[in-house]
Design a protein around this motif. Structure first.
Motif, PDB file in Angstrom:
ATOM      1  N   GLY A   1     -74.624  30.684 -45.541  1.00  0.00           N
ATOM      2  CA  GLY A   1     -74.411  30.122 -44.354  1.00  0.00           C
ATOM      3  C   GLY A   1     -75.617  30.101 -43.010  1.00  0.00           C
ATOM      4  O   GLY A   1     -75.920  29.637 -42.139  1.00  0.00           O
TER       5      GLY A   1
ATOM      6  N   THR B   1     -78.992  30.335 -43.267  1.00  0.00           N
ATOM      7  CA  THR B   1     -80.091  29.305 -43.451  1.00  0.00           C
ATOM      8  C   THR B   1     -79.781  27.948 -42.994  1.00  0.00           C
ATOM      9  O   THR B   1     -80.242  26.968 -42.270  1.00  0.00           O
ATOM     10  N   ARG B   2     -78.108  27.687 -43.153  1.00  0.00           N
ATOM     11  CA  ARG B   2     -77.761  26.376 -42.845  1.00  0.00           C
ATOM     12  C   ARG B   2     -77.491  26.215 -41.295  1.00  0.00           C
ATOM     13  O   ARG B   2     -77.864  25.250 -40.677  1.00  0.00           O
TER      14      ARG B   2
ATOM     15  N   MET C   1     -78.871  37.961 -57.925  1.00  0.00           N
ATOM     16  CA  MET C   1     -79.858  39.024 -58.238  1.00  0.00           C
ATOM     17  C   MET C   1     -80.286  38.806 -59.526  1.00  0.00           C
ATOM     18  O   MET C   1     -81.679  38.844 -59.909  1.00  0.00           O
TER      19      MET C   1
ATOM     20  N   PRO D   1     -83.051  30.927 -47.992  1.00  0.00           N
ATOM     21  CA  PRO D   1     -82.960  32.237 -47.756  1.00  0.00           C
ATOM     22  C   PRO D   1     -83.901  33.024 -48.892  1.00  0.00           C
ATOM     23  O   PRO D   1     -84.411  32.513 -49.801  1.00  0.00           O
TER      24      PRO D   1
ATOM     25  N   TRP E   1     -84.355  35.778 -51.832  1.00  0.00           N
ATOM     26  CA  TRP E   1     -83.443  36.778 -52.749  1.00  0.00           C
ATOM     27  C   TRP E   1     -84.477  37.852 -53.388  1.00  0.00           C
ATOM     28  O   TRP E   1     -85.472  37.266 -53.921  1.00  0.00           O
TER      29      TRP E   1
ATOM     30  N   LYS F   1     -86.623  39.665 -52.380  1.00  0.00           N
ATOM     31  CA  LYS F   1     -88.157  39.831 -52.082  1.00  0.00           C
ATOM     32  C   LYS F   1     -88.950  38.477 -52.857  1.00  0.00           C
ATOM     33  O   LYS F   1     -90.062  38.467 -53.104  1.00  0.00           O
TER      34      LYS F   1
ATOM     35  N   THR G   1     -84.967  32.449 -43.896  1.00  0.00           N
ATOM     36  CA  THR G   1     -84.136  33.590 -43.479  1.00  0.00           C
ATOM     37  C   THR G   1     -84.094  34.569 -44.489  1.00  0.00           C
ATOM     38  O   THR G   1     -84.008  34.545 -45.643  1.00  0.00           O
ATOM     39  N   GLN G   2     -84.115  36.034 -43.801  1.00  0.00           N
ATOM     40  CA  GLN G   2     -84.003  37.198 -44.655  1.00  0.00           C
ATOM     41  C   GLN G   2     -83.373  38.203 -43.981  1.00  0.00           C
ATOM     42  O   GLN G   2     -83.319  38.167 -42.707  1.00  0.00           O
ATOM     43  N   GLY G   3     -83.144  39.511 -44.883  1.00  0.00           N
ATOM     44  CA  GLY G   3     -82.238  40.495 -43.956  1.00  0.00           C
ATOM     45  C   GLY G   3     -83.553  41.501 -43.420  1.00  0.00           C
ATOM     46  O   GLY G   3     -83.279  41.788 -42.429  1.00  0.00           O
ATOM     47  N   GLY G   4     -84.730  41.503 -44.394  1.00  0.00           N
ATOM     48  CA  GLY G   4     -85.701  42.416 -43.718  1.00  0.00           C
ATOM     49  C   GLY G   4     -87.132  42.271 -44.320  1.00  0.00           C
ATOM     50  O   GLY G   4     -88.193  42.008 -43.631  1.00  0.00           O
TER      51      GLY G   4
HETATM   52  C1  LIG Z   1     -79.009  38.271 -54.098  1.00  0.00           C
HETATM   53  C2  LIG Z   1     -79.575  38.434 -52.746  1.00  0.00           C
HETATM   54  C3  LIG Z   1     -80.907  39.219 -52.485  1.00  0.00           C
HETATM   55  C4  LIG Z   1     -81.284  39.250 -51.052  1.00  0.00           C
HETATM   56  N1  LIG Z   1     -82.593  40.000 -51.297  1.00  0.00           N
HETATM   57  C5  LIG Z   1     -83.043  39.992 -50.263  1.00  0.00           C
HETATM   58  C6  LIG Z   1     -84.226  40.509 -49.849  1.00  0.00           C
HETATM   59  O1  LIG Z   1     -85.064  40.877 -50.843  1.00  0.00           O
HETATM   60  N2  LIG Z   1     -84.920  40.584 -48.837  1.00  0.00           N
HETATM   61  C7  LIG Z   1     -84.296  40.337 -47.526  1.00  0.00           C
HETATM   62  O2  LIG Z   1     -85.003  40.372 -46.464  1.00  0.00           O
HETATM   63  N3  LIG Z   1     -83.104  39.583 -47.486  1.00  0.00           N
HETATM   64  C8  LIG Z   1     -82.690  39.610 -48.838  1.00  0.00           C
HETATM   65  N4  LIG Z   1     -81.203  39.233 -48.997  1.00  0.00           N
HETATM   66  C9  LIG Z   1     -80.776  38.673 -47.640  1.00  0.00           C
HETATM   67  C10 LIG Z   1     -80.667  37.066 -47.382  1.00  0.00           C
HETATM   68  O3  LIG Z   1     -81.997  36.874 -47.440  1.00  0.00           O
HETATM   69  C11 LIG Z   1     -80.319  36.836 -46.129  1.00  0.00           C
HETATM   70  O4  LIG Z   1     -78.678  37.398 -45.966  1.00  0.00           O
HETATM   71  C12 LIG Z   1     -80.403  35.321 -45.759  1.00  0.00           C
HETATM   72  O5  LIG Z   1     -80.237  35.076 -44.461  1.00  0.00           O
HETATM   73  C13 LIG Z   1     -79.125  34.428 -46.466  1.00  0.00           C
HETATM   74  O6  LIG Z   1     -79.305  33.213 -46.112  1.00  0.00           O
HETATM   75  P1  LIG Z   1     -78.082  32.312 -46.344  1.00  0.00           P
HETATM   76  O7  LIG Z   1     -76.658  32.692 -45.694  1.00  0.00           O
HETATM   77  O8  LIG Z   1     -78.410  30.884 -45.988  1.00  0.00           O
HETATM   78  O9  LIG Z   1     -77.748  32.332 -47.978  1.00  0.00           O
HETATM   79  C14 LIG Z   1     -80.684  38.792 -50.148  1.00  0.00           C
HETATM   80  C15 LIG Z   1     -79.305  38.152 -50.344  1.00  0.00           C
HETATM   81  C16 LIG Z   1     -78.732  38.101 -51.454  1.00  0.00           C
HETATM   82  C17 LIG Z   1     -77.679  37.436 -51.814  1.00  0.00           C
END
Ligand SMILES: Cc1cc2nc3c(=O)[nH]c(=O)nc-3n(C[C@H](O)[C@H](O)[C@H](O)COP(=O)(O)O)c2cc1C
Length: 176
Positions: free
Chosen positions: A13, A15-16, A49, A78, A80, A82, A107-110
């Protein structure tokens, strides 16, 4: 004619949220890429993964306007592992977007967003522009309207630039 289309894949959600905010700002139509097999829960995490590690191309379902009608496509995905989220990889493998203009929001975690953009560049055979990489914390903490507005301005500017470049040679240059 509205010639810019947003195409979004989002598993959880984040990116949405960005896509919906862009729709609100611009009124651009939105196409959605859905998983055909749900990715909920821990088993869904593992499959994400695995798909990322193995660079799989899982099935997806596209719901939205036909891509051929648009000159410019803004992809939202998003990150996944890296890299690129696997359903978008399949989608880009199935559609030749090399003649359309491409922009990207990740969008990304880091970290890893630039790898995802690199793969999009390979699959679409062009350098996407503009590109914006947003942190999940920024998205969930309330998106800065300025950042998205700046992105929209850049998308519009790049579309105009592209149109001007495609003016027939016998026309006079565009006035500046
Ligand atoms: C399987 C998986 C792998 C991920 N790998 C990374 C990553 O390598 N680097 C990062 O910054 N975030 C990573 N994330 C976090 C997502 O990129 C982040 O939560 C993103 O905003 C999710 O978008 P979404 O809610 O639209 O699916 C990962 C998330 C998942 C589920």
């Amino acid at each position: 004619m509205n010639d810019i289309l947003l195409v979004c894949y989002s598993r959880t959600g984040n990116t949405r949220l960005v896509a919906d905010e862009l729709v609100r700002l611009t009124g651009w139509p939105l196409g959605l890429i859905h998983d055909t097999r749900p990715r909920a829960g821990a088993s869904g995490d593992w499959r994400c993964m695995l798909d990322a590690w193995l660079r799989n191309r899982p099935d997806y379902r596209y719901e939205g306007p036909a891509l051929e009608r648009f000159e410019h496509i803004v992809l939202l995905t998003p990150v996944w592992m890296k890299g690129l989220a696997a359903p978008l990889r399949t989608f880009l493998g199935d559609h030749d977007l090399s003649r359309q203009r491409i922009s990207v929001i990740c969008t990304q975690g880091g970290r890893g967003g630039f790898n995802a953009v690199e793969e999009i560049a390979r699959l679409t055979r062009q350098v996407p522009s503009p590109v914006q990489i947003l942190l999940q914390s920024e998205v969930l903490g309330g998106l800065s309207p300025q950042r998205l507005e700046d992105f929209v301005v850049q998308v519009l500017a790049s579309s105009t630039y592209q149109r001007d470049r495609q003016r027939p040679a016998w026309l006079s240059p565009v006035a500046s």
